[in-house]
Motif scaffolding. Structure first.
Motif, PDB file in Angstrom:
ATOM      1  N   VAL A   1      26.932  74.029  41.083  1.00 31.91           N
ATOM      2  CA  VAL A   1      27.728  74.353  39.634  1.00 31.91           C
ATOM      3  C   VAL A   1      29.139  74.952  40.429  1.00 31.91           C
ATOM      4  O   VAL A   1      30.044  74.612  39.835  1.00 31.91           O
ATOM      5  N   PRO A   2      28.978  76.180  41.174  1.00 33.23           N
ATOM      6  CA  PRO A   2      30.159  76.819  41.485  1.00 33.23           C
ATOM      7  C   PRO A   2      31.392  75.874  41.844  1.00 33.23           C
ATOM      8  O   PRO A   2      32.425  76.021  41.738  1.00 33.23           O
ATOM      9  N   GLN A   3      30.644  74.866  42.714  1.00 39.35           N
ATOM     10  CA  GLN A   3      31.609  73.736  43.500  1.00 39.35           C
ATOM     11  C   GLN A   3      32.418  73.096  42.354  1.00 39.35           C
ATOM     12  O   GLN A   3      33.595  73.005  42.349  1.00 39.35           O
ATOM     13  N   ALA A   4      31.600  72.698  41.287  1.00 39.71           N
ATOM     14  CA  ALA A   4      32.489  71.861  40.210  1.00 39.71           C
ATOM     15  C   ALA A   4      33.556  72.863  39.551  1.00 39.71           C
ATOM     16  O   ALA A   4      34.647  72.590  39.446  1.00 39.71           O
ATOM     17  N   LEU A   5      32.959  74.151  39.472  1.00 43.42           N
ATOM     18  CA  LEU A   5      34.064  75.229  38.570  1.00 43.42           C
ATOM     19  C   LEU A   5      35.174  75.233  39.499  1.00 43.42           C
ATOM     20  O   LEU A   5      36.464  75.104  39.393  1.00 43.42           O
ATOM     21  N   VAL A   6      34.939  75.592  40.978  1.00 44.74           N
ATOM     22  CA  VAL A   6      36.085  75.716  41.744  1.00 44.74           C
ATOM     23  C   VAL A   6      37.141  74.546  42.029  1.00 44.74           C
ATOM     24  O   VAL A   6      38.362  74.723  41.869  1.00 44.74           O
TER      25      VAL A   6
END
Lengths: 85, 1056, 296, 232, 119
Positions: free
Chosen positions: E76-81
């Motif tokens: 999820v953090p990767q998608a956000l970044v």
């Protein structure tokens, strides 16, 4: 692995400080580009390839280019507004 | 219904479609944009209708076909539907308003406008925190784009400052989101809220910090006080239509986002939100005082209103399910009013506040302007009023008095600078260029004004359903007053006939069901008003704006009498204040005075609001603070609160009766008003204050505060007011000001009588109410008639008018005889009751002051009649005619009334006397046939009248008989230092008539009170002027302000 | 049957007034080592004024001036019972009590002021200003005294107050409530237009103040009032403070003595300016009045 | 001088906040609720090998739609802002002659870059990378062409058309998702196909290529409008 | 341990970026500083999602779908970044355009000189 991240992080902070403190604007922009590049390597270390690619393509590639393009258009302005405060 | 996702999809599809068009097809592009916005408005209106009418539950819309915590979901409830409706409607109307700017910049700007609306709707609908971040960024970038619409050079710099600040905000928000995700494991707001409860203590501190960062980012979007320089620059420089969107839609969306976020944070963060909100509300309002640029002023006002709504959100734990009613009420009022005002500012060319005087040529625009100001300040029948009432009631119930005081203080300041602006518009000279009446703008403004009134009705209805409050817009008197707005095209005399018929008709309908006391006030308000309205027949033409204002005042007064519960009373109180403000504002030089009147009255009204709220909260602890609080229940207020309630209400009512210290508005307001408005305001309006005091004393009786007897203090205030009022009246050179100060003195008498708290005291006060109405209206009318004829109000410029204006002279003569208390006429009755009253009461010292003010009243009355009617006639007045017929007629009616009341005072006083028995059984009068006797003395009005009449007539006839061949000579035919005087000015002794009194007692009338209030307003102004230097205009400084704000709140939050 | 007796009282008081005024002026002259006017001088003036044929008028209000003035004087006299106890001489006191008398004083003053102002003569206007200012200031101590007396006897009707003072001299108000009487007597000086406070008429400065323009029959009316009005006022003082009069000789004696008090002070002191007199009343007379109420 | 001191103080204060955040941070031992769901459910439901792409395109499809709109907006506004500048072809000094190496190099490299870009955004759901990265690479290709031949005039019409069509198609697919499959932007309107194959994961490849095209077009329009502004 | 280091550097970058943005008067330098801060934020976000001893969230031969839950880090953090980077670029491009336009209109790049709108 740990050593490499440490090295990269120190390099990044160095690049950031250069970007902020240096007098010449082009040097500053280049330092920011370098920072982006290092960041994409750190992303690889943090096991997120997607982000690494984006950061490389957009962060270091396009942003740096945009800066140089505008800088080119505003060349004379850079000398006059160069002093810090 | 169409799923709400289409609001977003439609906007996006239209934006991309615009890309396909060629640059030249701007008309087509504009049409598509309007179509898309209309479609979005229709969807949200459809949803609002569904929720409002059938009360359906809120609907969740899943994207990507998976359950919310794992995908983004949108929720559409009543609040979201209403907000999206407001956002898309404002965008649609603004698109209409900035048609030429959009066409100039082409399809790209239209695409950006569509995306901006999409972003704001997205913020309202989404339930996912990161999606909220994306929509906020979208809003930021589209704001950056739309700022270019402005033709103001400085807009670019404002745009850049905004982008800097939004960068800092996005940094904070991103870090906050990721750590909140790390702590709770989900990005969905509702999911996060549930997970937040069950966080294990270890990572609770981290989650608190993450939430703090997110909360700070969103609050920064709400332009909190110290860190909102960037917003003010945008408001000032952007295209007004865009500022409307930014303020109405942007503000609404950001507020709802903060509301959603507060769900996650729980009640720990509510005090922080309240604190920031109140600081913003009061700070922004204070700094708005010295503003001269209209759009920047609107910016400050918009920031302040958003701060107020944030405060309301911060009080969610206390307001419970009322939060929606209050917050939405304030928010909708703010959005509609602010959008309307910005569209109005796009019409006006000049940017100073007085440049808006150009609106004067268009009555419709003035009406819209007034509607928007009333919406903003929260005056009755608009939603802000209901919201303010509920907020005050709940805050008082929870004992948050300091917060209530701050909110009311901020609201008062806001009312001041807004109505000062309205005064400039009505009174300042019109700038050269007229307003640019672009059709788009006018449509938008009219729609906004109509929406304002519809909202008023809706909130009234909601208040009726939810809380049992009467819907103000359904009150018959108010409807009658508003009907006059539609009849403005009629000539003045028809409207006057209608008004009088209305007043008398309403009286005939409902006079039956009132006790004698209220009946007397009812007679004075309605029949008295009708008689004064007779004088309005003298006006020619249409007199636009007079009748709605006058009828509003009368409607307010009738509703005041009818009110049984505190809400109805307070609503009536504010309606009559607003009505009388617009009425007084019509005078030629009345702008500053009308403003000071309004500020004092609203200040008093807010005190009354606080008093009633306290009273309702004071109900016995067991019982939950009731929604409706009957006026009679004021008696059962619990002891620790009762004196405070009494104090607040008494001061509030005393602002209306201009007790000393709160009186400086009266001379200007009554003197500068129009000829037929002065008697209305002075003769009738002051009685509203007295009526309030009657109600207060009837229900609460004597109260003790820290051992001091409050009624005793009121006694002293009444005595001093009477003395100083009369003293100041003696030294006036302007006739109307003399009468105005005399009103202060008479009201001091009435207050004194009331504060005696015994049977005769109240009877005397009531006698004063009746007497004062009759002779003050008569005197104001006659002085007005004389002033109309001679063109001046300065008494020393008049003189010797007895020959030219005999009827006015008779009216003034009878008036001053009655007023000074000389026996044959009714004034003596008042004095006789007064004497008996003070014999009964146990206080001694205030009597001395009242005794001195008695004879002084006689002095200024004589000055009035001497300088105007007697003495030498000036050359330029030789050929004056009598005052206009319609002004003289009411005076003659009053003369007959006075004589009748003098001979038979029983008609009014007898029934009231019995009514008083229920409050003060002992010490009443007994009416035996013609003779009226009290425990101490007796009084036989008819006998006195006959005896004095006989003596008078015999002597008069005898003198006439002896001098039947007397030769009439001019005033000049006098022996004066053995030569014949040539100039009348030299021999008319009028200027500084009571010089000896000034030498002896002049020190008492130094303008201490005026200096006191002047000092307060000056400190506020200079303070605000220095404080606003805080906004240096440097974008970097604004970012530093934001960081400083975040750190400051962090330090504060660490405290809790 | 009340009216003939009232007229009788009126006749007695008018004659007594003329003689008393002339006598007081003779006393004042003798103090100044002058011979003074003959006692019947007022009757001669009256006849002369009524006899004059040439008369002019400045308008309606000019007429009403003297009429107000005289009816004020007569009314004041008749609204207060002259002789205590006798049904004949209680005049029209059934119509109103002490407050009526107190406020009826203004009736005359108001009328005089209006009439004089109508005459258009600057001197009369100046006289009115001074008169009104001074009288209102003088009124205050008297009002305080009356209030104190009313509190003392718990009634406002004059007959009851006089009844309470019957019996020995010691129960006159002057002994039972000395402060009130002191304040009233100081106030009395102000309203009698005698030297310390005669700036209103100011014989040398502005010829007799307000009635400057009046002549012939108007002046005659005013002179009859000048006889009645002081006596009527002194009747009130007598009834309130000095035990009232049970018979005419006692009435004449007490009224004369009260008048002497103002005459004695008048011959000794120079003339006050108006603000001096206002300040004098407020500094000296009023505190005494206040004390009388507070200590009651 | 005070300004720098104040800023330093504020930055250090923020540093303190970040430090507490850092100290309080403890990496999760195991995947949290949402991540576990994605890990388990992506293959069967979405059929995309690259979980991040699955999240970006379907699970958080609205974010990506927002993001694309952000780029569309930036390109439009940059065009709007610079539209004021005078067109290049007016009295403009002859541009600096371009080096031989650059022209031949670019003639050779540009197709390769374009190919790489297309490969990246077509295989978004299999290998790391996707629409945005691919678009950026394509844009760098266009950039190279610009550098090689500054006077080459890009037809804005074409770029705008590509951009709009791609955007519009993306929205249409979103609406189709609502109509046909579970919800707005659901990728199951096309068969999921077999994990790892090119034509798998429903509409993701289609969406991502559309995004790639759009991003490429936007960046090139931005660069083009930048290059057409005259020198100050 | 790697995550902590990366996060620390990320925070350091943010602070340096903010300091640079708030002290330099030249517009372009401010924009550069902001890009540095954005990069710093991105590093922090990704660092939060990192778990030691796990691989990238790509299901291929090395990481079969079945045991994905134990082998991959949090996607999820990767998608956000990814979204954050693109948005960062969008805003930077806009700020550059503004800087260019401001320079064109005002002939200055000093933030201190753009203060007509005040008080």
């Amino acid at each position: 692995m740990l050593a490499m991240t440490l090295l990269l992080c120190v390099a990044m902070i160095g690049a950031a400080l250069v970007a902020i403190r240096t007098d010449g604007l082009p040097v500053s922009i280049l330092a920011a580009g370098l920072l982006s590049l290092l960041a994409s390597v750190v992303f690889l270390v943090l096991a997120s390839p997607d982000v690494a690619m984006t950061e490389a393509a957009i962060g270091s590639g396009l942003t740096t280019f945009l800066f140089f393009f505008v800088l080119g258009r505003v060349r004379s302005g850079e000398r006059e507004g160069g002093e810090h405060d | 219904m169409v799923s709400a996702i289409f609001i977003l999809a439609a906007a996006l599809a239209a934006a991309f479609l615009l890309g396909l068009l060629k640059d030249e097809q701007r008309g087509v592009a504009y049409a598509i944009t309007l179509l898309a916005l209309a479609f979005m408005t229709w969807i949200s209106a459809d949803w609002t209708w569904a929720f409002a009418m059938d009360g359906a539950a809120s609907v969740d819309i899943f994207t990507a076909g998976t359950e919310p915590p794992f995908a983004i979901n949108l929720r559409v409830g009543l609040a979201e539907a209403v907000l999206t409706l407001i956002i898309s409607l404002t965008a649609l109307l603004s698109a209409l308003a900035m048609k030429d700017a959009l066409l100039a910049l082409g399809r790209r700007a239209m695409a950006v406008l569509l995306v901006a609306t999409l972003a704001f709707c997205g913020i309202v609908l989404t339930r996912d925190i990161f999606n909220l971040f994306v929509f906020f960024e979208l809003a930021a970038i589209s704001t950056g784009g739309l700022i270019l619409l402005s033709d103001d050079e400085r807009a670019l710099a404002a745009g850049f400052k905004y982008l800097i600040v939004s960068q800092v905000i996005s940094i904070l928000l991103l870090i906050g989101i990721i750590f909140a995700y790390h702590a709770t494991g989900t990005l969905n707001i509702d999911g996060m809220a549930d997970a937040a409860q069950s966080i294990l203590p270890g990572s609770r501190q981290a989650f608190m910090l993450a939430f703090f960062l997110m909360f700070m980012a969103l609050v920064a979007e709400l332009k909190p006080f110290p860190a909102n320089g960037w917003a003010l620059d945008i408001y000032e420089s952007a295209h007004p239509a865009y500022s409307a969107i930014f303020s109405a839609a942007g503000g609404a969306a950001a507020l709802y986002a903060v509301d959603k976020l507060l769900l996650v944070g729980g009640t720990a963060w509510l005090p922080a939100a309240t604190g920031i909100g109140v600081v913003t509300f009061v700070g922004a309002n204070l700094l708005a005082l010295p503003q001269t640029n209209d759009r920047r002023l609107l910016g400050y006002s918009s920031v302040a209103q958003i701060g107020l709504i944030l405060t309301v959100l911060g009080q969610r734990d206390v307001l419970g399910d009322l939060t929606g009613f209050v917050a939405l009420g304030l928010l909708l009022a703010h959005s509609v009013a602010k959008a309307g005002l910005y569209w109005l500012s796009s019409l006006v060319a000049g940017r100073e506040l007085s440049a808006w005087a150009a609106l004067r040529g268009h009555p419709l625009m003035i009406f819209a302007f007034a509607t928007f100001l009333c919406l903003l300040v929260g005056l009755p029948p608009f939603p802000g009023f209901y919201a303010k009432w509920e907020l005050a009631r709940v805050l008082a119930a929870e004992g948050r008095i300091a917060l209530l005081a701050l909110i009311l203080f901020g609201a008062l300041i806001e009312a001041t600078y807004l109505f000062r602006w309205f005064g400039y518009t009505i009174k300042r000279d019109k700038p050269a260029e007229d307003i640019a009446c672009a059709s788009g703008n006018v449509i938008a403004i009219c729609v906004a004004a109509v929406t304002g009134w519809v909202l008023g009705y809706l909130w009234g209805d909601a208040a009726n359903v939810m809380l049992g409050r009467g819907n103000l817009l359904l009150a018959l008197p108010l409807l009658f007053a508003l009907a006059f707005l539609l009849l403005e095209w009629l000539p003045a005399w028809t409207k006057n006939m209608l008004a009088i018929a209305g007043l008398v008709g309403y009286f005939a309908l409902t006079w039956g069901d009132y006790d004698p006391l209220r009946l007397i006030f009812f007679v004075i308000f309605l029949i008295g008003g009708a008689v004064i309205l007779l004088a309005s027949f003298h006006a020619h033409g249409r007199r636009v704006g007079f009748y709605p204002a006058a009828m509003l005042m009368y409607a307010g007064m009738t509703m005041l009498i009818e009110a049984t519960d505190t809400f109805g009373f307070f609503a009536a109180w504010e309606i009559l204040t607003v009505g009388s403000y617009f009425l007084i504002l019509r005078g030629k030089h009345s702008e500053p005075h009308a403003l000071s009147y309004l500020v004092f009255s609203l200040g008093g009204a807010f005190l009354i609001l606080a008093g009633f709220a306290l009273a309702a909260s004071g109900a016995p602890l067991g019982v939950s603070p009731r929604l409706t609080f009957a006026l009679s229940e004021l008696a059962q207020v619990a002891q620790p609160l009762a004196p405070w309630v009494f104090l607040l209400l008494a001061i509030g009512f005393m602002t209306k009766t201009a007790a000393i210290g709160l009186h400086i508005w009266l001379p200007g307001a009554h003197a500068e008003a129009e000829t037929d408005v002065s008697p209305m305001v002075s003769g009738i309006l002051l009685k509203a204050g007295l009526f309030g005091l009657f109600i207060l004393l009837m229900s609460m009786g004597k109260q003790q505060l820290y051992g001091i007897e409050l009624t005793y203090v009121m006694l002293w205030i009444g005595a001093i007011t009477a003395l100083l009022g009369n003293l100041m009246a003696i030294f006036q050179e302007d006739a109307k000001r003399l009468l105005a100060y005399s009103s202060i003195g008479q009201m001091g008498y009435a207050l004194f009588g009331l504060a005696l708290m015994n049977h005769l005291g109240w009877l005397m006060a009531l006698m004063f109410v009746i007497n004062h109405y009759i002779y003050k209206s008569m005197l104001f009318l006659s002085v007005g008639g004389v002033a109309k004829r001679t063109g001046t109000r300065a008494m020393y410029q008049m003189g010797g008018l007895i020959a030219l204006m005999p009827l006015s002279f008779i009216a003034v003569l009878i008036g001053i005889i009655a007023m000074s208390g000389v026996p044959p006429l009714s004034g003596f009755g008042g004095r006789w009751i007064f004497y008996n009253a003070i014999l009964e009461s146990e206080y001694r010292l205030p009597m001395v002051v009242i005794f001195l003010s008695g004879p002084i009243a006689f002095l200024y009355l004589f000055r009035l009649i001497h300088t105007i009617f007697l003495g030498q006639l000036k050359d330029e007045h030789r050929k004056l005619k009598e005052a206009p017929f319609w002004i003289v007629l009411p005076q003659m009616i009053y003369v007959v009334l006075l004589l009748a009341f003098a001979v038979v005072p029983g008609i009014a006083l007898r029934r009231v006397d019995e009514y008083m028995n229920q409050f003060f059984p002992t010490g009443g009068l007994n009416w035996s046939g013609l003779n009226i006797s009290s425990p101490y003395g007796y009084w036989d009005p008819i006998a006195i009248m006959i005896i004095v009449g006989c003596i008078f007539m015999t002597l008069f006839l005898w003198l006439l008989f002896v001098n039947r061949k007397a030769q009439k000579v001019k005033q000049f035919n006098i022996v004066f230092a053995a030569e014949r005087p040539y100039r009348p000015e030299t021999t008319h002794f009028a200027w500084n008539f009571f010089a000896p009194y000034r030498k002896a007692l002049g020190f008492l009338v130094q303008p201490f009170v005026t200096q006191f209030w002047g000092a307060i307003t000056d400190t506020l102004h200079t303070g605000a002027d220095i404080a606003r230097r805080f906004y240096t205009g440097n974008g970097q400084t604004y970012a530093i302000h934001l960081l400083g704000f975040v750190v400051a709140v962090y330090l504060f939050a660490r405290g809790i | 049957m009340k009216i003939p007796y009232a007229l009788l009282t009126l006749f007695i008081v008018v004659n007594f007034g003329f003689l008393q005024n002339a006598l007081i002026q003779k006393i004042a002259a003798r103090v100044g080592r002058r011979y003074g006017i003959p006692v019947w001088q007022n009757y001669i003036d009256l006849i002369k004024n009524y006899g004059q044929r040439s008369s002019i008028t400045h308008g309606v209000m000019f007429y009403l001036g003297p009429v107000f003035r005289l009816s004020g004087g007569v009314g004041l006299l008749l609204f207060v019972p002259s002789i205590y106890g006798s049904e004949m001489f209680s005049n029209f006191s059934f119509a109103g009590d002490l407050i009526l008398a107190l406020y009826f004083v203004f009736f005359g003053t108001l009328g005089m002021a209006l009439g004089a102002a109508e005459s258009g003569h600057p001197h009369s206007a100046i006289g009115i200003t001074r008169g009104l200012s001074q009288v209102t200031a003088a009124e205050l101590p008297f009002a305080l005294a009356v209030f104190s007396v009313a509190l003392q006897y718990q009634t406002l009707s004059v007959t009851d107050i006089v009844a309470a003072q019957q019996g020995s001299i010691l129960n006159w108000t002057v002994f039972t409530n000395p402060l009130a009487v002191a304040a009233a007597m100081l106030g009395f000086l102000g309203s009698m237009m005698r030297p310390p406070f005669d700036v209103v008429l100011a014989p040398q400065e502005i010829p007799i103040g307000p009635p400057t323009e009046y002549h012939s029959s108007y002046l005659a009316l005013m002179q009859t009032n000048r006889a009645i009005f002081p006596v009527a006022k002194m009747v009130i003082y007598m009834s309130l403070f000095f035990g009232g009069a049970t018979s005419w000789p006692v009435f004449f004696l007490k009224v004369f003595c009260i008048y002497l008090w103002s005459a004695f002070v008048g011959v000794v002191f120079p003339r006050f300016r108006v603000e001096q007199s206002i300040r004098w009343f407020l500094i000296w007379a009023v505190p005494i009045g206040v004390l009388s109420i507070v200590l009651m | 001088m005070i300004r720098r001191a104040v800023v330093l103080a504020l930055v250090l204060a923020m540093g303190a906040i970040f430090a507490t955040l850092l100290a309080g941070y403890a990496p999760d031992g195991d995947l949290n609720l949402t991540a576990r769901y994605y890990a388990d459910r992506t293959a069967p439901d979405i059929g995309s090998a690259n979980i991040v792409t699955a999240i970006i395109v379907t699970y958080r499809g609205l974010d990506t739609l927002g993001e694309v709109t952000v780029l569309f907006l930036s390109a439009t506004i940059v065009g709007l802002v610079l539209a004021g500048g005078r067109r290049r072809e007016t009295a403009q000094r002859p541009p600096v002659p371009v080096g031989e190496l650059l022209t031949t190099g670019s003639r050779f490299l540009v197709p390769l870059i374009m190919l790489l870009g297309v490969y990246v955004f077509v295989n978004g759901h299999l290998t790391p990378g996707g629409g945005f990265q691919g678009g950026a690479v394509v844009a760098s290709g266009v950039l190279l062409m610009l550098l090689a031949d500054p006077l080459k005039h890009f037809s804005h019409r074409l770029i705008a058309a590509v951009e709009s069509v791609a955007g519009f198609a993306y929205v249409v697919i979103g609406v189709l998702g609502l109509v046909l499959a579970g919800g707005f932007l659901d990728n199951r309107i096309l068969p999921l196909g077999e994990l790892g194959a090119l034509a798998s994961a429903g509409a993701i490849p289609l969406i991502y290529s559309l995004v790639g095209l759009k991003v490429g077009a936007e960046f090139s329009s931005m660069l083009a409008s930048l290059s057409e502004t005259e020198e100050l | 341990m790697i995550a902590q280091i990366a996060m620390a550097t990320g925070f350091a970058l943010i602070l340096i970026g903010l300091y640079g943005a708030l002290t330099n008067h030249n517009l372009l330098r401010m924009i550069v500083a902001f890009t540095i801060a954005d990069t710093g934020v991105n590093i922090v976000i990704v660092a939060v999602g990192y778990m030691a001893g796990r691989t990238a969230p790509i299901l291929d031969a090395a990481v079969p779908a079945a045991e994905a839950a134990q082998r991959i880090i949090d996607p999820v953090p990767q998608a956000l970044v990814l979204t954050a980077i693109v948005i960062g670029l969008g805003i930077t491009a806009l700020m550059l355009a503004y800087a260019y336009k401001l320079y064109q209109k005002k002939r200055t790049l000093d933030i201190g000189k753009l203060t007509e709108l005040k008080w």
